[in-house]
Write an enzyme that holds these catalytic residues in place. Sequence first.
Site, PDB file in Angstrom:
ATOM      1  CG  ASP A 106     -33.766 -50.029  -7.031  1.00 43.76           C
ATOM      2  OD1 ASP A 106     -32.858 -49.231  -7.326  1.00 43.76           O
ATOM      3  OD2 ASP A 106     -34.287 -50.080  -5.896  1.00 43.76           O
ATOM      4  CD  GLU A 166     -18.654 -44.511 -19.560  1.00 50.94           C
ATOM      5  OE1 GLU A 166     -17.600 -45.140 -19.733  1.00 50.94           O
ATOM      6  OE2 GLU A 166     -19.211 -44.403 -18.449  1.00 50.94           O
ATOM      7  CG  HIS A 210     -14.130 -43.512 -23.592  1.00 48.49           C
ATOM      8  ND1 HIS A 210     -15.355 -43.986 -23.202  1.00 48.49           N
ATOM      9  CD2 HIS A 210     -13.992 -42.295 -23.018  1.00 48.49           C
ATOM     10  CE1 HIS A 210     -15.939 -43.102 -22.410  1.00 48.49           C
ATOM     11  NE2 HIS A 210     -15.126 -42.063 -22.280  1.00 48.49           N
ATOM     12  CE  LYS A 233     -18.265 -45.809 -14.547  1.00 38.09           C
ATOM     13  NZ  LYS A 233     -18.105 -45.446 -15.975  1.00 38.09           N
TER      14      LYS A 233
END
Length: 427
Positions: A282, A82, A380, A266
């Site tokens: 992990d 991203e 972004h 998030k």
Amino acid sequence: MTTSRLPGFYNLSIEERLARLAEAAGLSPDTLSAFRFEGGIDADAADHMIENVVGIHGLPLGIGLNFLVNGRDVLVPMAIEEPSVVAGASFMAKLARAGGGFTASTTEPLMIGQMQVLDIAELQKAQAAILEKKAELIAEADAIDPVLKKFGGGARDLEVRLIEDSPIGAFLVIHLIYDVRDAMGANAVNTACEKLAPRIEQLTGGRVHLRILSNLADRRLARAQCTIPVKELAFEGFTGEQVRDGVIEAWAFAAADPYRAATHNKGIMNGVDAVVIATGNDWRAIEAGAHAYAARSGLYTSLSTWGKNDAGNLVGSLEMPMAVGIIGGATKVHPGAKAALKLMGVRTAAELAEIIVSVGLAQNLAALRALATEGIQRGHMSLHARQVAIAAGATGDQIEKVAAQLVAEETIRIDRAEEILKSRYKI
């Protein structure tokens, strides 16, 4: 001494960046050679890691700059697809340096192994029988892994829970609390639960069904905090006070509303997962633990907290489970993961966890600052424009030129990129 302040790093070629990175970290260039491989690994190594291997799926590996964690400069490898995450975290880390950087800590590396005990005739009596033999059970579990015990790990406690409201009726759950030192701990904990199960069945007269680690690692927490001087927050017509108050107001939304909290958290995980992946840990376990921890009160809420101190400076903190390791698993067999750990200079799993939670806090601030001021899309999408240009067929110098025009027009769409390529380059 390592320095994470590398002005102009963005403008260098990849080979120049690797050379500068090795120099900044005091490493030989060969140490970081794994970063040149696709995904940091070759096909033969991949074939021994998972099943049915047909190739390697690569992710961009960037470096988080400017991080000062517990007084130490850290160069942070981040694997993520991203745009804006690495840049955002790096810039917030730069602002945090003005307030002393990030202060981070961890609790002991205690993991929870669960044993589900079914088919018990008398639950209360079985519960009492286990608690009566608690010391013996802990001692038995403690002797299972002599290597882990040699390094100070092993069984620490044993708890018994009664689950009364379930679709299959009441049953017991036993929690084995296990110190896993510098490992993530899944294999050690699962093995201990397997070995202890027959003894539990003997004591309860029941049947031990599941014997598995819990990813809600709420005994193994990592915490980070930072103070951003209010003057450092000012930019492009926004006063420091406006930015500070906007960040706090945006955080309050996430603290009160689970729909907002999901996206807020998030954003934290954008930074966290990128480092977890780069170091061969992990990330699914970390994600599961983080979101379960965010809902521990019964309401899903923000993992972070933002406010202001008496001096009017912005103060942020983040606390979350952080079950990461530096021994075992992919951290020892994946060349890219090994190089990432060397670059960070971590000697313990606790140090790694402290860096990761600091990156999560930095990335959270980057998102909140953008949302509270210019909007999330401006920064972004300017980075996303390059991906759009490439998807439309741009190559070489065309990529930056097409992306720049898309940003100038504030129309970052693939159809417009294709039109620009046709008109300017006859593609």
